[in-house]
Design a protein around this motif. Structure first.
Motif, PDB file in Angstrom:
ATOM      1  N   THR A   1       0.855  -1.188   0.000  1.00 13.83           N
ATOM      2  CA  THR A   1       0.000   0.000   0.000  1.00 13.83           C
ATOM      3  C   THR A   1       0.889   1.235   0.000  1.00 13.83           C
ATOM      4  O   THR A   1       2.061   1.182   0.406  1.00 13.83           O
ATOM      5  CB  THR A   1      -0.908   0.039   1.242  1.00 13.83           C
ATOM      6  OG1 THR A   1      -0.091   0.084   2.428  1.00 13.83           O
ATOM      7  CG2 THR A   1      -1.807  -1.178   1.300  1.00 13.83           C
ATOM      8  N   ALA A   2       0.339   2.351  -0.459  1.00 11.52           N
ATOM      9  CA  ALA A   2       1.075   3.610  -0.452  1.00 11.52           C
ATOM     10  C   ALA A   2       0.091   4.753  -0.269  1.00 11.52           C
ATOM     11  O   ALA A   2      -1.066   4.668  -0.695  1.00 11.52           O
ATOM     12  CB  ALA A   2       1.863   3.792  -1.743  1.00 11.52           C
ATOM     13  N   ASN A   3       0.561   5.799   0.367  1.00 14.97           N
ATOM     14  CA  ASN A   3      -0.263   6.989   0.588  1.00 14.97           C
ATOM     15  C   ASN A   3       0.505   8.189   0.065  1.00 14.97           C
ATOM     16  O   ASN A   3       1.605   8.491   0.554  1.00 14.97           O
ATOM     17  CB  ASN A   3      -0.575   7.144   2.078  1.00 14.97           C
ATOM     18  CG  ASN A   3      -1.615   8.209   2.347  1.00 14.97           C
ATOM     19  OD1 ASN A   3      -1.638   9.254   1.699  1.00 14.97           O
ATOM     20  ND2 ASN A   3      -2.492   7.953   3.313  1.00 14.97           N
TER      21      ASN A   3
ATOM     22  N   TYR B   1       3.806   9.296   3.803  1.00 13.95           N
ATOM     23  CA  TYR B   1       4.605   8.113   3.509  1.00 13.95           C
ATOM     24  C   TYR B   1       4.654   7.134   4.676  1.00 13.95           C
ATOM     25  O   TYR B   1       4.994   5.956   4.501  1.00 13.95           O
ATOM     26  CB  TYR B   1       6.025   8.507   3.099  1.00 13.95           C
ATOM     27  CG  TYR B   1       6.898   9.067   4.190  1.00 13.95           C
ATOM     28  CD1 TYR B   1       7.651   8.234   5.004  1.00 13.95           C
ATOM     29  CD2 TYR B   1       6.992  10.441   4.408  1.00 13.95           C
ATOM     30  CE1 TYR B   1       8.469   8.747   5.991  1.00 13.95           C
ATOM     31  CE2 TYR B   1       7.798  10.954   5.397  1.00 13.95           C
ATOM     32  CZ  TYR B   1       8.532  10.106   6.190  1.00 13.95           C
ATOM     33  OH  TYR B   1       9.338  10.613   7.184  1.00 13.95           O
TER      34      TYR B   1
ATOM     35  N   SER C   1       2.731   3.932   3.989  1.00 10.68           N
ATOM     36  CA  SER C   1       3.166   2.988   2.963  1.00 10.68           C
ATOM     37  C   SER C   1       3.678   1.725   3.640  1.00 10.68           C
ATOM     38  O   SER C   1       4.370   1.793   4.660  1.00 10.68           O
ATOM     39  CB  SER C   1       4.265   3.604   2.099  1.00 10.68           C
ATOM     40  OG  SER C   1       3.779   4.742   1.411  1.00 10.68           O
TER      41      SER C   1
ATOM     42  N   THR D   1       5.104   0.376  -4.896  1.00 11.29           N
ATOM     43  CA  THR D   1       6.308   0.422  -4.070  1.00 11.29           C
ATOM     44  C   THR D   1       7.235   1.576  -4.437  1.00 11.29           C
ATOM     45  O   THR D   1       8.174   1.880  -3.696  1.00 11.29           O
ATOM     46  CB  THR D   1       7.078  -0.899  -4.162  1.00 11.29           C
ATOM     47  OG1 THR D   1       7.209  -1.280  -5.539  1.00 11.29           O
ATOM     48  CG2 THR D   1       6.336  -1.998  -3.409  1.00 11.29           C
TER      49      THR D   1
ATOM     50  N   THR E   1       5.681   4.553  -5.260  1.00 16.05           N
ATOM     51  CA  THR E   1       4.809   5.712  -5.069  1.00 16.05           C
ATOM     52  C   THR E   1       5.340   6.584  -3.940  1.00 16.05           C
ATOM     53  O   THR E   1       5.669   6.086  -2.863  1.00 16.05           O
ATOM     54  CB  THR E   1       3.371   5.263  -4.737  1.00 16.05           C
ATOM     55  OG1 THR E   1       2.880   4.475  -5.824  1.00 16.05           O
ATOM     56  CG2 THR E   1       2.463   6.453  -4.527  1.00 16.05           C
TER      57      THR E   1
ATOM     58  N   ASP F   1       5.450  10.234  -1.389  1.00 19.33           N
ATOM     59  CA  ASP F   1       4.665  11.228  -0.658  1.00 19.33           C
ATOM     60  C   ASP F   1       4.795  12.557  -1.400  1.00 19.33           C
ATOM     61  O   ASP F   1       5.884  13.102  -1.537  1.00 19.33           O
ATOM     62  CB  ASP F   1       5.214  11.337   0.762  1.00 19.33           C
ATOM     63  CG  ASP F   1       4.418  12.275   1.647  1.00 19.33           C
ATOM     64  OD1 ASP F   1       3.633  13.084   1.122  1.00 19.33           O
ATOM     65  OD2 ASP F   1       4.585  12.210   2.879  1.00 19.33           O
TER      66      ASP F   1
ATOM     67  N   SER G   1       9.598   6.641  -0.525  1.00 23.36           N
ATOM     68  CA  SER G   1       8.821   5.504  -0.998  1.00 23.36           C
ATOM     69  C   SER G   1       9.421   4.244  -0.388  1.00 23.36           C
ATOM     70  O   SER G   1      10.484   4.280   0.236  1.00 23.36           O
ATOM     71  CB  SER G   1       8.862   5.410  -2.523  1.00 23.36           C
ATOM     72  OG  SER G   1      10.184   5.117  -2.965  1.00 23.36           O
TER      73      SER G   1
END
Length: 247
Positions: free
Chosen positions: A135-137, A141, A144, A176, A178, A180, A190
């Motif tokens: 997952t990533a935001n 970060y 993630s 992976t 991605t 912030d 990331s």
């Protein structure tokens, strides 16, 4: 980039490193194209492209890559850790990759055995392969994470893992790479950047959701190139695999 690459037409270029932050770091710049006469050319056909969070980390990674290039290849890998969202192709992906290494130099875990505790054993191998969900935001970060059998392993937990000594860490999962997007003037944070920060010489990652089967095809071919007798750089091996999969 059209005029820049046009000026370099006919000149051999060993590679291109892009240091990008903010939205630019989320763009597939290796897919940039330009016209010469009536023909369309793509950057990925001409130059191995890699991305770096900062010049400082880039210099460190170049040193690591040169230092570790002659090490005997060994593999640490996990695949398909989540029953709730299986990744069937990731098992074949890791099995195919593991077959390229000597059996005694291979440490792998599948399904419920692919835990955060098992992940702590990844130090010492030249290649670390993580085939799982992630997952990533893009606004924080800290959210993630890699999703393993016993739960998420956050970006901050990765940063506390200790020193990796691998040539390459492959984060074979969605998002992976991605970053912030809040800190536009800072380094790109990331999961891939975290793997570099804890000691890997290079990392392979994705900025987007990726297909399970296509990812397996791409990365098996990547290892075939990377482990060939000519031992190309990770960026060159990925370039070759990308062109092979596209064609």
């Amino acid at each position: 980039i059209d005029s820049w690459i046009g000026d370099l037409n006919g000149i051999h270029i060993a590679g291109l490193t892009i240091l990008a932050s903010g939205p630019l770091a989320m763009m597939p710049l290796q897919a940039a194209q330009w016209k010469i006469d009536d023909d369309t050319h793509y950057l990925v056909d001409r130059i191995p492209v890699r991305f770096a969070p900062s010049c400082h980390l880039l210099n460190i990674c170049n040193y690591r890559e040169a230092l570790r290039k002659q090490m005997t290849p060994s593999l640490f890998g996990i695949a398909d850790p989540n029953d709730f969202a299986p990744l069937p192709s990731s098992r074949g992906e890791l099995e195919s990759i593991a077959s390229m290494f000597a059996t005694e130099r291979t440490t792998t875990a599948y399904g419920k055995e692919a835990t955060s505790t098992f992940l702590t054993r990844c130090d010492g191998q030249t290649h670390v392969h993580l085939a799982c969900h992630a997952t990533a935001n893009t606004t924080d970060y800290h959210e993630s994470a890699l999703l393993l059998a016993d739960g998420p392993v956050s970006l901050n937990q990765i940063l506390r893992m200790g020193g990796l000594k691998c040539q390459v860490a492959v984060a074979s999962a969605c998002l992976t790479g991605t970053i912030d997007l809040n800190g536009l003037a800072d380094e790109a944070y990331s999961i891939a950047a975290a793997l570099l920060a804890v000691g890997s010489a290079s990392a392979v990652a994705s900025c987007w959701p990726v297909d399970d089967y296509a990812t397996a095809l791409l990365l098996v071919k990547y290892y075939e190139y990377h482990l060939s007798d000519s031992r190309p750089s990770s960026a060159r091996a990925l370039q070759n695999a990308q062109v092979w999969l596209r064609d």
